[in-house]
Structure formats: structure tokens, C-alpha cells
Design a protein around this motif. Sequence first.
Motif, PDB file in Angstrom:
ATOM      1  N   GLY A  31     -39.200 100.764  21.593  1.00 48.60           N
ATOM      2  CA  GLY A  31     -38.931  99.822  22.752  1.00 48.60           C
ATOM      3  C   GLY A  31     -37.694 100.328  23.385  1.00 48.60           C
ATOM      4  O   GLY A  31     -36.925 100.969  23.142  1.00 48.60           O
ATOM      5  N   TYR A  73     -45.433  84.215  29.087  1.00 50.83           N
ATOM      6  CA  TYR A  73     -46.190  85.154  28.108  1.00 50.83           C
ATOM      7  C   TYR A  73     -46.994  84.188  27.294  1.00 50.83           C
ATOM      8  O   TYR A  73     -46.878  83.148  27.502  1.00 50.83           O
ATOM      9  N   SER A  89     -48.925  91.843  20.308  1.00 52.34           N
ATOM     10  CA  SER A  89     -48.593  92.327  21.666  1.00 52.34           C
ATOM     11  C   SER A  89     -49.329  91.561  22.681  1.00 52.34           C
ATOM     12  O   SER A  89     -50.180  90.737  22.483  1.00 52.34           O
ATOM     13  N   LEU A 107     -41.351  92.453  34.709  1.00 52.91           N
ATOM     14  CA  LEU A 107     -40.593  93.136  33.831  1.00 52.91           C
ATOM     15  C   LEU A 107     -40.628  94.653  34.216  1.00 52.91           C
ATOM     16  O   LEU A 107     -39.608  95.327  34.182  1.00 52.91           O
ATOM     17  N   THR A 113     -40.380  98.133  32.254  1.00 48.18           N
ATOM     18  CA  THR A 113     -41.053  97.803  30.990  1.00 48.18           C
ATOM     19  C   THR A 113     -42.155  96.843  31.522  1.00 48.18           C
ATOM     20  O   THR A 113     -42.039  96.362  32.385  1.00 48.18           O
ATOM     21  N   HIS A 114     -43.407  96.942  30.609  1.00 51.58           N
ATOM     22  CA  HIS A 114     -44.400  96.068  30.990  1.00 51.58           C
ATOM     23  C   HIS A 114     -44.869  95.551  29.786  1.00 51.58           C
ATOM     24  O   HIS A 114     -45.453  94.301  29.580  1.00 51.58           O
ATOM     25  N   ASP A 115     -45.076  96.388  28.604  1.00 52.04           N
ATOM     26  CA  ASP A 115     -45.731  95.896  27.312  1.00 52.04           C
ATOM     27  C   ASP A 115     -44.798  95.305  26.635  1.00 52.04           C
ATOM     28  O   ASP A 115     -43.421  95.631  26.735  1.00 52.04           O
ATOM     29  N   VAL A 116     -45.250  94.173  25.814  1.00 53.59           N
ATOM     30  CA  VAL A 116     -44.326  93.322  25.211  1.00 53.59           C
ATOM     31  C   VAL A 116     -44.750  92.979  23.560  1.00 53.59           C
ATOM     32  O   VAL A 116     -46.168  92.827  23.562  1.00 53.59           O
ATOM     33  N   MET A 132     -38.636  89.350  21.318  1.00 51.22           N
ATOM     34  CA  MET A 132     -39.836  90.022  22.096  1.00 51.22           C
ATOM     35  C   MET A 132     -39.232  91.346  22.433  1.00 51.22           C
ATOM     36  O   MET A 132     -38.028  91.707  22.935  1.00 51.22           O
ATOM     37  N   PHE A 134     -39.769  95.243  24.351  1.00 48.22           N
ATOM     38  CA  PHE A 134     -40.272  95.660  25.696  1.00 48.22           C
ATOM     39  C   PHE A 134     -40.435  97.012  25.826  1.00 48.22           C
ATOM     40  O   PHE A 134     -39.400  97.918  25.160  1.00 48.22           O
TER      41      PHE A 134
END
Length: 268
Positions: A31, A73, A89, A107, A113-116, A132, A134
Motif C-alpha cells: 500500500g 466506507y 477490501s 482518495l 489511491t482508491h483501493d482500501v 485502513m 490504501f
Amino acid sequence: MVSVAVAALHERDPERLWPLLAAALPGLFGGDALIYKLDDWSESAGTVRVSPGAAAELRLLGAEDLGLLRAGYPFAALYSAEHESVPVSARQVAGPVWPTSPTARLLRRVLGTHDVLAVPLPQTSTPITGCMVFRSGTDFTDDDIRIARRTQSLLAAVEQQRQLLEHWQRQLVARGAPGAPHEPAEDCALTPRETTVLLLLADALTAAAIGRRLGISDRTVHKHVENIYRKLGTRDRVSTVLRAQQIGLVPPPGAAPLQAPPGQHNRV
């Protein structure tokens, strides 16, 4: 993560424990940044703390964006409904619409970033606590999630250590113990883990109970106790607790028994 665990066990300042994790965890999962919340995941409550690489960017956010950062989220509702604190995720929870959601777009704009990936502390109920992670590009893989699950026990241990050290410091300050809270432990050369064991000894816990509380074996507890006896110049539990009270390591006679912070059993 072994080096991080060792560093955490030797850290006497509770405020530095989670920053140690925040600096190391993103790289472990591939990440780029990390947010951790030790009190709540909700729209209106909870203190958001971030890894060093994300701090400057998040300080520039306005109130509306911060609200979206808190509220966007899908994790809090998931964990509250399922009562199972496993890493997951945002794409796994929200599906393919997640990358185009307002929070994901925020984000991407702020952090790139955008995936969490949510990594809650195990056995939490309400509030949901944890962190979390990212990243940009592809979603977190099954291997990433397996690593996250193995990391949860470390997160829980560090959080338990933080709560115990903070509780100890508050009690010493409240009882007017001489000097700064960390000075007596340094003078006696107690490690943070030995200090934690000493606090639990003063609370009349058995070695088996201390081991369960800290996630270590009875043999390891006895080794810590032996070290405490040697460093304080004592030979048994009673004299050790009395000596620790005299020098301000634990609350003095007549003080309320030292107990774990309220709600700790729900957090770790």
C-alpha cells in the motif's frame, strides 16, 4: 514485521506505538498510505490518524471532504452487522461500483489511491477500531488479505500495550507519583513489557491470567517476573508490589486496584 514488534515492545511512550505501525504496515501490504482509528469508524465520531506520507495531504481537506472521508466506507456497517472482524477490501464489500464512488474519487484526488483494505482489531464489537490501508492500481489480493489476518494479532497486542501504558501513566499522575511517569521504569531498567507485567501483578492477576491477557505463555510470564524481581531487588510478589509502590511504579497503598482500561476486553 518482527522488527516492528520488537520496537513496539521496547517503546515506553504509548503515543508512539501506533505511529510505528502506521509507518510500516502500508509497505507490508503493497500500500501507499494508512489511516487508523482507535475509537470509532463513523461519520461523526472518532479521531483519524494517518501514516506520515498522507498527513500533509489530509490536512488540506475541507470539512465536507473530511466528512466524506469518515462516512464513505462500507466497513463499519459490515462489521456491526456480521460481528466478524476479518480484513476485507472496499471492492469486496461494495462491488465494482467502489472505484467510482465519491469516497474513492476523493482518495484518488488527495492521495492518488482508491483501493482500501480494512484491518480491524480482532474481537471488536462497537466501536469498530483498527486501520485502513490504501493503494492504487489493482485491488488487494487474497495473499494481501491473508497477511492482514496474520497481522491482526500484532495490532491487538500493540493496542493492548498502548492502553495499559496509558492507564498506568494516568494512575501515577492522579496519585501524585514523583517524577514523570516513565522515569521510574527507566531508573529500574524495566522494559515496557516488564512494566506491563508488573502492573498486572499489582492487580493480583495470576501468571496464567497475565499470560492470557498479554497473549504469551506462562513460561514467558515467569521469565518476566524473574527479571522484575532481579531489577527491583525483591524475591516474591508481595515485596515486589510494595517496592514498586514505594518508588512510584504502581499506585501506592490505599489506591484503587489497578485494572485494565474500561472496554479493553472488547478491543483486543
